[in-house]
Design a protein around this motif. Structure first.
Motif, PDB file in Angstrom:
ATOM      1  N   THR A  55      84.637  23.287  61.726  1.00  0.00           N
ATOM      2  CA  THR A  55      85.835  24.125  61.614  1.00  0.00           C
ATOM      3  C   THR A  55      87.043  23.405  62.204  1.00  0.00           C
ATOM      4  O   THR A  55      88.126  23.369  61.607  1.00  0.00           O
ATOM      5  CB  THR A  55      85.598  25.463  62.347  1.00  0.00           C
ATOM      6  OG1 THR A  55      84.413  26.055  61.823  1.00  0.00           O
ATOM      7  CG2 THR A  55      86.768  26.402  62.164  1.00  0.00           C
ATOM      8  N   PHE A  80      81.253  29.823  53.113  1.00  0.00           N
ATOM      9  CA  PHE A  80      81.334  30.253  54.504  1.00  0.00           C
ATOM     10  C   PHE A  80      82.832  30.301  54.833  1.00  0.00           C
ATOM     11  O   PHE A  80      83.611  29.493  54.326  1.00  0.00           O
ATOM     12  CB  PHE A  80      80.595  29.247  55.399  1.00  0.00           C
ATOM     13  CG  PHE A  80      80.652  29.590  56.860  1.00  0.00           C
ATOM     14  CD1 PHE A  80      80.123  30.781  57.327  1.00  0.00           C
ATOM     15  CD2 PHE A  80      81.238  28.712  57.763  1.00  0.00           C
ATOM     16  CE1 PHE A  80      80.183  31.103  58.678  1.00  0.00           C
ATOM     17  CE2 PHE A  80      81.293  29.016  59.120  1.00  0.00           C
ATOM     18  CZ  PHE A  80      80.771  30.219  59.569  1.00  0.00           C
ATOM     19  N   ALA A 149      80.589  20.105  54.362  1.00  0.00           N
ATOM     20  CA  ALA A 149      79.770  20.597  55.485  1.00  0.00           C
ATOM     21  C   ALA A 149      78.331  20.907  55.096  1.00  0.00           C
ATOM     22  O   ALA A 149      77.441  20.880  55.934  1.00  0.00           O
ATOM     23  CB  ALA A 149      80.417  21.833  56.103  1.00  0.00           C
TER      24      ALA A 149
END
Ligand code: PLP
Length: 371
Positions: A55, A80, A149
């Motif tokens: 993040t 996400f 990710a």
């Protein structure tokens, strides 16, 4: 049975002990450099900056591009939430856009429809390990940030995930294919962007001029202790990603027999497996999740489409029917790199087979003395 777990072995122990013994436990040290250079080599990028999380890596990528108040960034509706949250954290506005039916990654045509005078970037998420259509996204004419990710080891043609866009990011959270516990990195081929990421991540100062703060930076460094764990995992990259691919293959074969497909893959793409995804339909999904709860197997509904959350509804200019439909119909089943065939068979037998209904149940599990 958990949804995921890391595979930590002797090499991880050895590197972490070595970092401890060396006394280098905060944000500089040989393992940080080792992690950065080994990832750079693996994905073929010139600069990699290890940071405290995936993040944070997204926030730094946005900050390096100078994105902030008054700017808009296009983000897929099926992901996400971290990419959308990162845009809000830097003070900019996320604009949620639908994903493609073909591969569930951001739909370039839908993204085009979201372009406006304030659009400054697109965050292209390699959803569930599937690289985006970067060629089509490049035609949008705004910088692309690749969020890889979930995509360690995925390939778009001969290009590895993490090598696309002006900047790309990985996460090394414990449920990702390669982990450092918490952690992430930013990668780029642009030396100026790399320098900006390092500057902001390191209190707004450079190693060459300590205490000369040129921007209001933050401390987003990865620790050497964390990097030791991460470096061992990167060393085992092929083994760890191949283990998940094997789990994906077995699940795909077994659930295919039950009539449940997995995620679609565009031609020319080698998707990686993060968590194995089963397309099961909304009605069966609810039954399956409760069967999992009873059997102690953590199966999970995938993320809600972001436009269905109050926080993001106002950031969704157009309907996102594909993201909504995919979100409603899918589950994740337990996936990790060293999961055994027996574990996979157990998940299929206790959770998926019952959800498929009587028609395809094995005779053994159909017989019961409860009348
Ligand atoms: C996990 C994940 C992140 C966030 O990474 P953290 O290291 O947990 O902060 C960002 N984007 C996507 C697509 C992810 O799956």
């Amino acid at each position: 049975m958990p949804l995921s777990q890391p595979w930590l072995g002797d090499l991880e122990r050895e590197y972490v002990q070595d970092a401890l013994a060396s006394g280098w436990i905060s944000g500089t040290g040989p393992y940080v450099e080792r992690l950065e250079s080994s990832i750079a080599e693996r994905i073929g990028r010139t600069h990699v900056i290890a940071v405290s999380s995936g993040t944070t890596a997204l926030e730094l990528a946005l900050a390096a591009l100078g994105i902030g108040r008054g700017d808009e960034v296009i983000v897929p509706a099926l992901t996400f939430a971290a990419p959308a949250a990162a845009v809000l954290t830097v003070g900019a506005t996320p604009v949620l856009c639908d994903v493609s039916k073909v591969d569930w990654t951001i739909d370039p045509a839908a993204a085009h429809a979201c372009l406006g005078p304030r659009t400054r970037a697109v965050i292209a998420v390699d959803t569930l390990g599937h690289p985006c259509d970067f060629e089509a996204l490049a035609a949008l004419g705004v910088p692309v940030i690749e969020d890889a990710a979930q995509a360690h080891g995925a390939m778009l043609g001969r290009q590895p995930a993490g090598s696309h866009g002006v900047l790309s990011v990985f996460s090394f959270h414990a449920n990702k294919a390669i982990t450092s516990g918490e952690g992430g990195c930013v990668a780029t081929d642009d030396p100026d962007l790399a320098a900006r990421v390092r500057l902001v991540a390191n209190h707004g100062m450079t190693a060459a001029a300590p205490y000369v703060h040129t921007v209001a930076g933050r401390n987003a460094r990865m620790t050497n202790l964390t990097a030791a764990l991460g470096a061992a995992q990167v060393h085992r990259w092929t083994e760890l990603t191949a283990g998940r691919a094997r789990a994906h293959e077995r699940y795909t074969a077994l659930t295919g027999e039950l009539g449940f497909p997995t995620r679609p893959v565009r031609s020319g793409v080698k998707a990686s497996c993060w968590l194995h995804t089963v397309v099961i339909g909304q009605e069966r999904r609810d039954r399956m999740v409760s069967a999992g709860r009873e059997a102690g197997v953590d199966v999970r509904a995938i993320w809600p489409a972001l436009p269905s959350l109050a926080l993001y509804r106002s950031h969704t200019p157009r309907p996102c029917p594909v993201a909504e439909a995919v979100s409603r119909s899918c589950v994740w089943v337990p996936t990790w790199s060293h999961i055994t065939d027996r574990d996979i068979d157990h998940v299929v037998d206790v959770v998926l087979r019952p959800a498929a209904g009587n028609a395809v149940q094995r005779p053994s599990s159909a017989s019961t003395d409860a009348t």
